[in-house]
Design an enzyme around this catalytic site. Sequence first.
Site, PDB file in Angstrom:
ATOM      1  N   GLU A 187      -2.634   5.568 -11.689  1.00  0.00           N
ATOM      2  CA  GLU A 187      -4.062   5.249 -11.639  1.00  0.00           C
ATOM      3  C   GLU A 187      -4.857   6.461 -11.174  1.00  0.00           C
ATOM      4  OE1 GLU A 187      -4.998   2.519  -8.123  1.00  0.00           O
ATOM      5  OE2 GLU A 187      -2.889   2.060  -8.502  1.00  0.00           O
ATOM      6  N   CYS A 231      -1.467  -0.533  -9.380  1.00  0.00           N
ATOM      7  CA  CYS A 231      -0.107  -0.205  -8.930  1.00  0.00           C
ATOM      8  C   CYS A 231       0.981  -0.883  -9.752  1.00  0.00           C
ATOM      9  CB  CYS A 231       0.045  -0.581  -7.461  1.00  0.00           C
ATOM     10  SG  CYS A 231      -1.142   0.250  -6.384  1.00  0.00           S
ATOM     11  N   HIS A 244       6.019  -4.084  -3.406  1.00  0.00           N
ATOM     12  CA  HIS A 244       5.020  -3.024  -3.494  1.00  0.00           C
ATOM     13  C   HIS A 244       4.416  -2.870  -2.106  1.00  0.00           C
ATOM     14  CE1 HIS A 244       1.466  -0.764  -4.304  1.00  0.00           C
ATOM     15  NE2 HIS A 244       0.679  -1.786  -4.035  1.00  0.00           N
TER      16      HIS A 244
END
Length: 394
Positions: free
Chosen positions: A79, A111, A233
């Site tokens: 990103e 993400c 994550h």
Amino acid sequence: MKIGIDKIGFYAPHLYVDMTKLADSRNVDPDKFTIGIGQEKMAVPPVTQDAVTLAANAAVDILDDNDKEAIDFVIFGTETGVDSSKSAAVYVHELLGLNPYARAIEVKQACYGATAGIQMAKGHIAMNPDSKVLVLGSDIARYGLSTSGEATQGAGAVALLISAEPHIMALEDESVYFTTDVMDFWRPVYSDKAFADGKLSNEQYIAFFTRIWEQYKAKTGMELSDFVAICYHLPYTKMGYKALKNVLEEGTEDVQERLLANYKLSTDYNRNVGNIYTGSLYLSLLSLLEQTEELKPGARIGMFSYGSGAVGEFFTGILQPNFQDYLNIDRHHGLFASRSEVTVPEYEAIFEEALPTDGSTVELDIDNDPAKICLAGIADDKRQYVNKVSRVAY
């Protein structure tokens, strides 16, 4: 045919700032950073490193000549890409000297990008069993100096070689994914810093995991006890714990202890690097695999991927025989040991150093950057990359 992760590489910049010292300089209780969000060090990227170089450095040491010839697809999840048209994957493809008869694309969904890349890679290999796919997750997380998000910045990349009959982890077919439009985090094209609604993002992360987990159990019949570990994550290391805590009561005391112990191990690398966006989940997985000798072949590991905006997915993998032999533990530990601490004023100066946006030519000093692959400057609106080992300039 098994398809999954054959090799994993990781890279972070050689500079970091200590979170306790950053907290002191911001008149914040250090426990808020080191305990409250669970971060100890934050990688600081010099101007000679960007998403392209971080990814290339993560991959350069794990690929042999056979890999370079077999790779016919490069998928770059990021990103913080460097061009609105040309994919970062094309730069990496050239810098690594990969097979020219290959696809090279960039994937974006906050993400989640690298996870999308892995799922695409599985489909490609199912149709082309002799192929290998290089999936990259590389980012520089920027919120701004003295902002509420500053402590969750970071920089780094993870490279995953996806193949048939993988040596490290075979990915199982069943997964659950979910999408809904949420403005919890975003970065407009005119900004080099991200915007976030931190409270909403935390709530959505946990809500996504809870919803997807329930759907996964209904779809597969599996329970918490079927997992040796669950990796998350990790925009910061306490985030995954909040989600795991929501489901821990489903397991026995032994299951809870096992999952919590392995969760802690999975956060070690992230705790010392910071937020690397698309690569964070896979840095968590790498930390777990390289920090313990307790994991055995056949163990099932769950993985929760979350990309703000928002897309989430829960999927699983099975560790393969002798998987430890295919890790790069010494190299990664050496990377951490060789890093240098910068002071808070030094970090601030590095953060503010920017590349020109007006078409100016600039040459960068790459001698002080120990990375094998660096950004050497800009000329004619083109980034100039150098592979110091092969002396490839691109």
